[in-house]
Motif scaffolding. Structure first.
Motif, mmCIF file in Angstrom:
data_model
loop_
_atom_site.group_PDB
_atom_site.id
_atom_site.type_symbol
_atom_site.label_atom_id
_atom_site.label_comp_id
_atom_site.label_asym_id
_atom_site.label_seq_id
_atom_site.Cartn_x
_atom_site.Cartn_y
_atom_site.Cartn_z
ATOM 1 N N PHE C 383 -6.206 -44.977 41.132
ATOM 2 C CA PHE C 383 -5.629 -45.312 39.829
ATOM 3 C C PHE C 383 -6.671 -45.908 38.890
ATOM 4 O O PHE C 383 -6.705 -45.573 37.701
ATOM 5 C CB PHE C 383 -4.460 -46.287 40.041
ATOM 6 N N ILE C 384 -7.533 -46.775 39.414
ATOM 7 C CA ILE C 384 -8.431 -47.514 38.511
ATOM 8 C C ILE C 384 -9.337 -46.585 37.704
ATOM 9 O O ILE C 384 -9.291 -46.611 36.476
ATOM 10 C CB ILE C 384 -9.196 -48.600 39.287
ATOM 11 N N PRO C 385 -10.151 -45.727 38.341
ATOM 12 C CA PRO C 385 -10.998 -44.868 37.492
ATOM 13 C C PRO C 385 -10.199 -43.850 36.686
ATOM 14 O O PRO C 385 -10.519 -43.605 35.521
ATOM 15 C CB PRO C 385 -11.914 -44.168 38.493
ATOM 16 N N LEU C 386 -9.157 -43.267 37.306
ATOM 17 C CA LEU C 386 -8.419 -42.217 36.588
ATOM 18 C C LEU C 386 -7.678 -42.800 35.396
ATOM 19 O O LEU C 386 -7.680 -42.230 34.307
ATOM 20 C CB LEU C 386 -7.433 -41.516 37.530
ATOM 21 N N PHE C 387 -7.078 -43.971 35.591
ATOM 22 C CA PHE C 387 -6.361 -44.589 34.482
ATOM 23 C C PHE C 387 -7.346 -45.035 33.406
ATOM 24 O O PHE C 387 -7.030 -45.005 32.211
ATOM 25 C CB PHE C 387 -5.533 -45.779 34.972
ATOM 26 N N THR C 388 -8.544 -45.458 33.825
ATOM 27 C CA THR C 388 -9.540 -45.839 32.825
ATOM 28 C C THR C 388 -9.889 -44.647 31.945
ATOM 29 O O THR C 388 -10.001 -44.783 30.725
ATOM 30 C CB THR C 388 -10.809 -46.384 33.512
ATOM 31 N N ILE C 389 -10.029 -43.483 32.571
ATOM 32 C CA ILE C 389 -10.318 -42.288 31.769
ATOM 33 C C ILE C 389 -9.155 -42.024 30.803
ATOM 34 O O ILE C 389 -9.359 -41.768 29.612
ATOM 35 C CB ILE C 389 -10.566 -41.066 32.679
ATOM 36 N N GLY C 390 -7.927 -42.128 31.324
ATOM 37 C CA GLY C 390 -6.777 -41.939 30.444
ATOM 38 C C GLY C 390 -6.744 -42.971 29.332
ATOM 39 O O GLY C 390 -6.417 -42.666 28.188
ATOM 40 N N GLY C 391 -7.109 -44.210 29.673
ATOM 41 C CA GLY C 391 -7.091 -45.279 28.684
ATOM 42 C C GLY C 391 -8.130 -45.070 27.605
ATOM 43 O O GLY C 391 -7.832 -45.224 26.413
ATOM 44 N N VAL C 392 -9.343 -44.692 28.008
ATOM 45 C CA VAL C 392 -10.375 -44.533 26.976
ATOM 46 C C VAL C 392 -10.092 -43.318 26.099
ATOM 47 O O VAL C 392 -10.386 -43.338 24.899
ATOM 48 C CB VAL C 392 -11.805 -44.449 27.575
ATOM 49 N N THR C 393 -9.488 -42.285 26.660
ATOM 50 C CA THR C 393 -9.128 -41.175 25.775
ATOM 51 C C THR C 393 -8.013 -41.609 24.823
ATOM 52 O O THR C 393 -7.918 -41.108 23.713
ATOM 53 C CB THR C 393 -8.691 -39.923 26.557
ATOM 54 N N GLY C 394 -7.199 -42.590 25.272
ATOM 55 C CA GLY C 394 -6.196 -43.161 24.375
ATOM 56 C C GLY C 394 -6.858 -43.873 23.211
ATOM 57 O O GLY C 394 -6.426 -43.751 22.064
ATOM 58 N N VAL C 395 -7.939 -44.605 23.504
ATOM 59 C CA VAL C 395 -8.674 -45.260 22.424
ATOM 60 C C VAL C 395 -9.248 -44.205 21.481
ATOM 61 O O VAL C 395 -9.206 -44.345 20.255
ATOM 62 C CB VAL C 395 -9.787 -46.156 23.003
ATOM 63 N N MET C 396 -9.756 -43.118 22.068
ATOM 64 C CA MET C 396 -10.303 -42.049 21.222
ATOM 65 C C MET C 396 -9.224 -41.494 20.294
ATOM 66 O O MET C 396 -9.464 -41.222 19.117
ATOM 67 C CB MET C 396 -10.879 -40.928 22.086
ATOM 68 N N LEU C 397 -8.011 -41.311 20.862
ATOM 69 C CA LEU C 397 -6.904 -40.822 20.034
ATOM 70 C C LEU C 397 -6.505 -41.835 18.971
ATOM 71 O O LEU C 397 -5.944 -41.474 17.936
ATOM 72 C CB LEU C 397 -5.687 -40.536 20.923
ATOM 73 N N GLY C 398 -6.793 -43.103 19.247
ATOM 74 C CA GLY C 398 -6.443 -44.144 18.289
ATOM 75 C C GLY C 398 -7.333 -44.163 17.060
ATOM 76 O O GLY C 398 -6.997 -44.779 16.061
ATOM 77 N N VAL C 399 -8.477 -43.487 17.139
ATOM 78 C CA VAL C 399 -9.334 -43.382 15.952
ATOM 79 C C VAL C 399 -8.657 -42.391 15.011
ATOM 80 O O VAL C 399 -8.621 -41.195 15.279
ATOM 81 C CB VAL C 399 -10.746 -42.896 16.333
ATOM 82 N N ALA C 400 -8.103 -42.908 13.904
ATOM 83 C CA ALA C 400 -7.197 -42.085 13.098
ATOM 84 C C ALA C 400 -7.842 -40.791 12.626
ATOM 85 O O ALA C 400 -7.236 -39.721 12.687
ATOM 86 C CB ALA C 400 -6.687 -42.894 11.908
ATOM 87 N N SER C 401 -9.083 -40.865 12.159
ATOM 88 C CA SER C 401 -9.702 -39.647 11.626
ATOM 89 C C SER C 401 -9.847 -38.595 12.722
ATOM 90 O O SER C 401 -9.554 -37.419 12.519
ATOM 91 C CB SER C 401 -11.059 -39.981 11.029
#
Lengths: 198, 305, 648
Positions: C383-401
């Motif tokens: 869970f830890i590495p896989l969720f981290t990947i999911g989390g950071v792509t979430g941050v990427m999606l959070g960049v509005a542009s």
């Protein structure tokens, strides 16, 4: 059931205390429910399409009567709970009955009001504004109607069983519910009717 | 764990190879807006890759060093509460990373919404792009022509797409030129783009809108201004005028090929903007709405630059 | 005949007819089986009318697993359809129904149910309580959820499934564009099960606040209980928004209002706003209990206390508040001005901070520990590495542009599966394996469990990582097919392969359950994992009353302190125990609700009225009913305790 006599009757058992806390949380959810309705109503208030606006259809008289009935009933339910704390069964029953009658009167005038809206061409389907207005008022009205029957059954139970932890608890929770509906009505009165009439 | 890491690296390799042969669409940019976003994406990928690498490295370290098989039989792990310095670090570093990305996000968000730098002085070419199930209609009011499912734009001139929908919500997306934006029935959104180079591109509706969604695409061609002008002249010479009757037929659900007309449907079916704002106020004459409405709709509709 | 025509499926295919037959045969087989083995009485007395939180929890989990296979079959069909360009396995309309039901089933009827099931089983045990605050309401919650799930699933064979996506955006979901009764089903199935969820929320908040064992202060609660408390608070505040949105949708579709239309002043995006004001907190409703599960498991199998307990609690509180402030990031592309988008972009990325704190705390919990790689721990470690990947792509999606390019693409699909599968599904599988011995008195086979783990997690990587790439290459989500010239083919084939590997993993899990029922040893003791929190201080299997003597607690690892420091958990003598009575009312009320909603979906007003009256009659009956539960006498408790080797 352990009964703790140092507490008021409605708080006297663990289950009673949990019921009351649970109901407060339920009221929290109800606040969210009405907040969503209000927020959506405000967004829709000017989206009248080809239908009438608020100032076209709102009439102050029935609204004032409804407000008077519901506010008074909120006062009488308070008196009923006070009488219950004093252990006066007849007074409690009387005040509870008055509360329910006032509630019924409120529902009656609200139905009258809805019929009026229908006649002036402000039905559920007329526009987003009328649809949302009737949804918001209707949700409140449905709550009052539900409360009327709920209160009626509590009244019957007090009459039959007198005061015990169960009936006291139910009456107290019912009074919370009734006060809550009153507070919601104050919001409706101020922000839907008064604002709409201006 | 090792298998998984090998797998991760394998996938990364595949990604690199794929990226190597032919750049992915959003990185294969043909205009400044898409290029800005492409840069932002790369910056965020690299920043985030650092985060992932740190977490994975720490995890591997813990798993290798503290696995039960490496510890003596009688080892009792200690009781450790939190530590203020450690917690300050694990709060502080993410805060810095998020702050950094926030600055990037805000700056780039403003930049992709505006007319690209260096083009502010030019008069933009206005093209209304309206969607219906499952087509795109492009109206050029200035040139007085209309096309279906394809759009030509001149290079080095700002183009202002005005987006709206005749039916459901759709999303207008030309990945190589700019990010997408919704087209809705009751308002008009604006999308500013510029094409740097002549190119053939794919555009599509990316927002699910029913049965014909998969084929809801259109072709985009950017060409030199001279060629664009002669294309316009050709159309006026050859195409049929668009009648209201014809347009009603076009709106029926289904797929159409590419079509060309003179005249635009805006003459008889205006876009939902200004006095035709889709809010359908019986009485009020403009779209000055309640505060709540403005909050959820958009400024772009009211803001005429 | 005209009356019955409405029940026909609008777009029939051999696949649907085959499923109809299969469903019919399965139901008949179950009824026949129960009758043949004379189990109706047992089923009614012990399960259908139970108010025991442990049994309700188990019923939730069984239902959730069934839904997992329903939603999983949808998933495999989707991946199969898109595995090659221009595939003709499914038609567009059918594909649209499949991805819509996949989304709804997985979120509402699978993940939610499993999470609530775990909370039901674990929370009262972890806080040393005998049951939840309102046991009968708890049963009603479950049966309402179950009625909602059944209603949603019969849409497949009667009247047609919803086809407007699980997000169900208007005007696409209005009568004009979604002509079958599918979206009516959607409205009512979610409404009913949502009602049940709201009741669960209230029930568990009161349970956790009022029923903790003596000495268990809020900051001494096990982390899973903390996560349950915060989750249920989110439920109470988020679900009423969905209630209103669904009512408005029902009014639009069934009473001709124009709340979400583009005419008469309606506003289509108001649905999107309301949906996501509920929907974004909803994803935290799913993930926070998962965080709680991982906290318990990582701590247990590292042999250490949870690092940074206070910051773990604090970060969950912050996440719960912020979850209500980010909803507009689901439609950055709607045309908000840059300022609004910037605000929501920042709030969205800011959630990464408390989430990051949790990741580091888990890592630090392993530090200086003694890590045992059991099946639950393997899921937690993956869970830890896989969720981290999911989390950071979430941050990427959070960049509005940048979201203007990711929105509505496979990149987004990859992201949310990347957080939900390693986040929630892994937590479910880990939690199920971890608490399995408490539930059933034997353990799942570790070796088979590890095989399943590798299949599920490797399958996951193959299935979803390629989607990040196809998303960046311009593949929109929800396309039933694509042409060969797009070049999406090979990576989609890889996804299909991964989906197949995952499917094998889940089949292995089922096999493991069957294998372990048959072969696992039964004498495993009360604490097979050498665990730390209070639920392991009960007997295995847990008695009806959970604890013969209410435990007294001094730390969040109460049972660990009992084992290592000799701290006394059970002081005092056995007294008679008050327990609630079983009741058939919840299942009956849920059944009535099912009839009500089904009639409503098809505009059968007579059915609606009859069901409404019956439902109110149940409420009246309940109001007048006097049911104070019953007492288990001391002699009976002593007998049970002795038979099972005593409580302590």
């Amino acid at each position: 059931m352990k009964i703790d006599n140092t507490q008021p009757l409605e708080y006297s058992t663990d289950q009673n205390q949990m019921n009351i806390l649970g109901f407060w949380i339920f009221l929290g959810a109800e606040i969210m429910l009405f907040a969503t309705l209000f927020a959506t109503y405000f967004i829709y208030a000017d989206r009248t399409g080809s239908g009438p606006t608020g100032s076209d259809i709102f009439e102050i008289t029935p609204v004032l009567i409804e407000t008077f009935l519901l506010l008074t009933s909120s006062f009488t339910i308070g008196l009923a709970i006070n009488a219950m704390r004093l252990g006066r069964k007849n007074a409690t029953l009387t005040f509870l009955a008055i509360t329910l009658l006032l509630g019924a009167g409120f529902i009656g005038f609200e139905i009258f009001e809805f019929v009026h809206y229908y006649h002036v061409g402000a039905g559920l389907q007329t526009s987003a504004f009328t649809g949302m207005l009737l949804t918001t008022l209707g949700t409140h009205g449905a709550h009052v109607t539900f409360g009327f029957f709920w209160g009626l059954f509590i009244l019957i139970q007090i009459k039959r069983d007198g005061f015990n932890p169960r009936t006291a608890n139910k009456s107290f929770i019912f009074s919370l519910y009734w006060h809550f509906l009153d507070v919601m009505w104050i919001f409706i009165f101020s922000f839907i009717y008064l604002k709409g009439m201006m | 764990m090792k298998i998984k890491l090998a797998l991760l690296f394998g996938l990364l390799t595949i990604a690199t190879i794929l990226a190597g042969c032919e750049p992915l669409l959003v990185f294969d940019t043909k205009g400044p807006q898409a290029a800005t976003i492409s840069n932002v994406i790369w910056i965020s990928i690299i920043t985030m890759a650092v985060v992932v690498i740190v977490v994975v490295a720490l995890l591997i370290n813990m798993l290798v060093k503290y696995r039960a098989s490496k510890q003596p039989e009688d080892y009792e792990p200690p009781h450790i509460e939190g530590n203020p310095i450690v917690e300050a670090i694990i709060v502080g570093v993410p805060v810095l990373i998020v702050a950094f990305l926030s600055v990037i996000s805000v700056m780039s968000t403003y930049s992709v919404e505006a007319v690209p730098e260096g083009y502010e002085d030019q008069e933009p070419l206005v093209i209304y792009a309206s969607s219906s199930d499952w087509k795109w209609h492009f109206s050029y009011p200035e040139q007085d022509i209309e096309t279906v499912n394809y759009v030509f734009i001149p290079t080095h001139r700002p183009v202002e797409f005005r987006l709206y929908s005749h039916t459901t919500i759709s999303s207008f997306w030309i990945p190589q030129l700019a990010g997408q934006k919704y087209a809705m029935a009751d308002m008009v959104n604006k999308l500013n783009v510029v094409a740097d180079v002549p190119a053939e591109m794919i555009g599509r509706n990316s927002n699910f809108n029913g049965e014909g969604f998969a084929e809801n695409t259109f072709n985009v061609t950017s060409l030199d201004p001279d060629e664009f002008d002669s294309w316009i002249e050709d159309i006026h010479a050859t195409a049929e005028p668009l009648t209201e009757e014809e347009f009603t037929k076009l709106l029926e659900p289904g797929h159409l090929g590419q079509m060309t007309f003179t005249g635009t449907h805006l003459d008889f079916l205006p876009a939902p903007e200004g006095e035709h704002g889709g809010h359908n106020h019986g009485s009020s004459e403009t779209d000055q709405d309640s505060a709540g409405h403005e909050e959820t709709n958009t400024e772009s509709e009211h803001d005429h630059h | 005949m005209e009356f019955f025509e409405r029940f026909a499926v609008p777009h029939p295919s051999p696949l649907i007819y085959a499923s109809m037959v299969a469903i019919g045969l399965t139901v008949l087989a179950i009824i026949f089986g129960i009758t043949y083995f004379k189990k109706w009485g047992y089923l009614w007395k012990e399960w259908l009318t139970t108010v025991d939180h442990k049994r309700i929890g188990i019923m939730y989990m069984i239902s959730a697993l069934l839904m997992l296979f329903r939603g999983g079959a949808d998933a495999v069909m989707m991946r199969l359809q898109t595995s090659v360009p221009d595939n003709t396995f499914l038609e567009a309309q059918h594909y649209n129904e499949v991805f819509t039901t996949h989304g709804v089933v997985m979120i509402i009827f699978m993940a939610m149910a499993f999470i609530i099931g775990l909370m039901n089983f674990v929370v009262p045990l972890q806080i040393g309580a005998r049951d939840v605050a309102f046991p009968r309401l708890n049963a009603l919650s479950f049966w309402l959820y179950f009625a909602g799930a059944m209603l949603f699933n019969i849409s497949f064979v009667i009247g047609g499934s919803p086809d407007a996506g699980w997000t169900n955006y208007y005007p696409l979901a209005s009568n004009d564009f979604s002509t079958s009764v599918g979206v009516n089903y959607y409205n009512w199935a979610l409404q009913i099960s949502g009602l049940g969820t709201l009741m669960t929320g209230i029930n568990f908040i009161v349970t956790i606040i009022k029923m903790r064992a003596p000495g268990m202060k809020l900051m001494k609660m096990p982390m899973f209980t903390w996560s349950a408390l915060i989750t249920n608070a989110i439920i109470v505040f988020a679900f009423p928004v969905l209630t209103i949105a669904l009512i408005m949708g029902t009014l639009d579709r069934q009473f001709g209002t124009s709340l979400f239309t583009s005419t008469s002043g309606g506003m289509d995006m108001q649905w999107a706003n309301l949906f996501w004001i509920w929907g974004h907190p909803e994803v935290y409703i799913l993930i926070l209990p998962a965080f709680g599960v991982y906290s318990q498991i990582i701590s247990t199998f590292s042999g250490r206390n949870l690092y940074g307990y206070k910051s773990m609690v604090g970060s969950m509180v912050i996440i719960s508040l912020m979850s209500f402030l980010v909803w507009a990031h689901h439609f950055f592309t709607m045309g908000h001005d840059a300022f609004t988008n910037s605000i929501f972009s920042i709030t969205t990325m800011a959630i990464a901070v408390p989430t990051g704190i949790k990741i580091f705390n888990w890592l630090l919990t392993m530090w200086k520990g003694k890590i045992r790689f059991t099946v639950p721990m393997l899921y937690s470690v993956a869970f830890i590495p896989l969720f981290t990947i999911g989390g950071v792509t979430g941050v990427m999606l959070g960049v509005a542009s940048a979201d203007f390019q990711y929105h509505n693409t496979m990149f987004l699909v990859a992201h949310f599966h990347n957080v939900i599968i390693p986040g929630v599904v892994f937590a479910m599988l880990a939690g199920m394996t971890y608490w399995w011995p408490k539930m059933f008195g034997f353990m799942l086979n570790e070796k088979i469990g590890k095989w399943a783990f590798w299949f599920v997690s490797i399958g996951f990587c193959f299935s979803f990582f390629p989607m990040y790439i196809t998303g960046l290459d311009g593949q929109a989500r929800r396309m039933y097919t694509y042409s060969e010239s797009t070049g999406f083919g090979p990576l989609n084939m890889l996804s299909f392969f991964g989906a197949g590997v995952m499917a094998i993993g889940f089949i292995i899990i089922v096999y493991n359950v069957l294998y372990s029922i048959k072969n696992s040893p039964r004498n495993i003791g009360d604490d097979p994992w050498d665990a730390r929190s209070l639920e392991w201080a009960t007997q295995t299997p847990v008695q009806e009353y959970n604890f013969a003597i209410t435990p007294e607690v001094e730390s969040s690892d109460a049972y660990w302190d009992h084992k290592k420091k000799g701290y006394q958990l059970f002081k005092g003598n056995i007294e008679k125990i008050h327990m609630p009575n079983n009741s058939g009312l919840p299942i009956i009320m849920a059944g009535i609700m099912l009839v009500f909603a089904f009639s409503f979906v098809f505009y059968i007003w007579a059915g609606v009225i009859v069901a409404a009256i019956a439902f109110l009659a149940c409420l009246i009956y309940r109001s007048f009913e006097k049911d104070d539960g019953h007492y288990i006498p001391v002699s009976e408790i002593k007998e049970t305790e002795n038979k099972n080797g005593g409580a302590n």
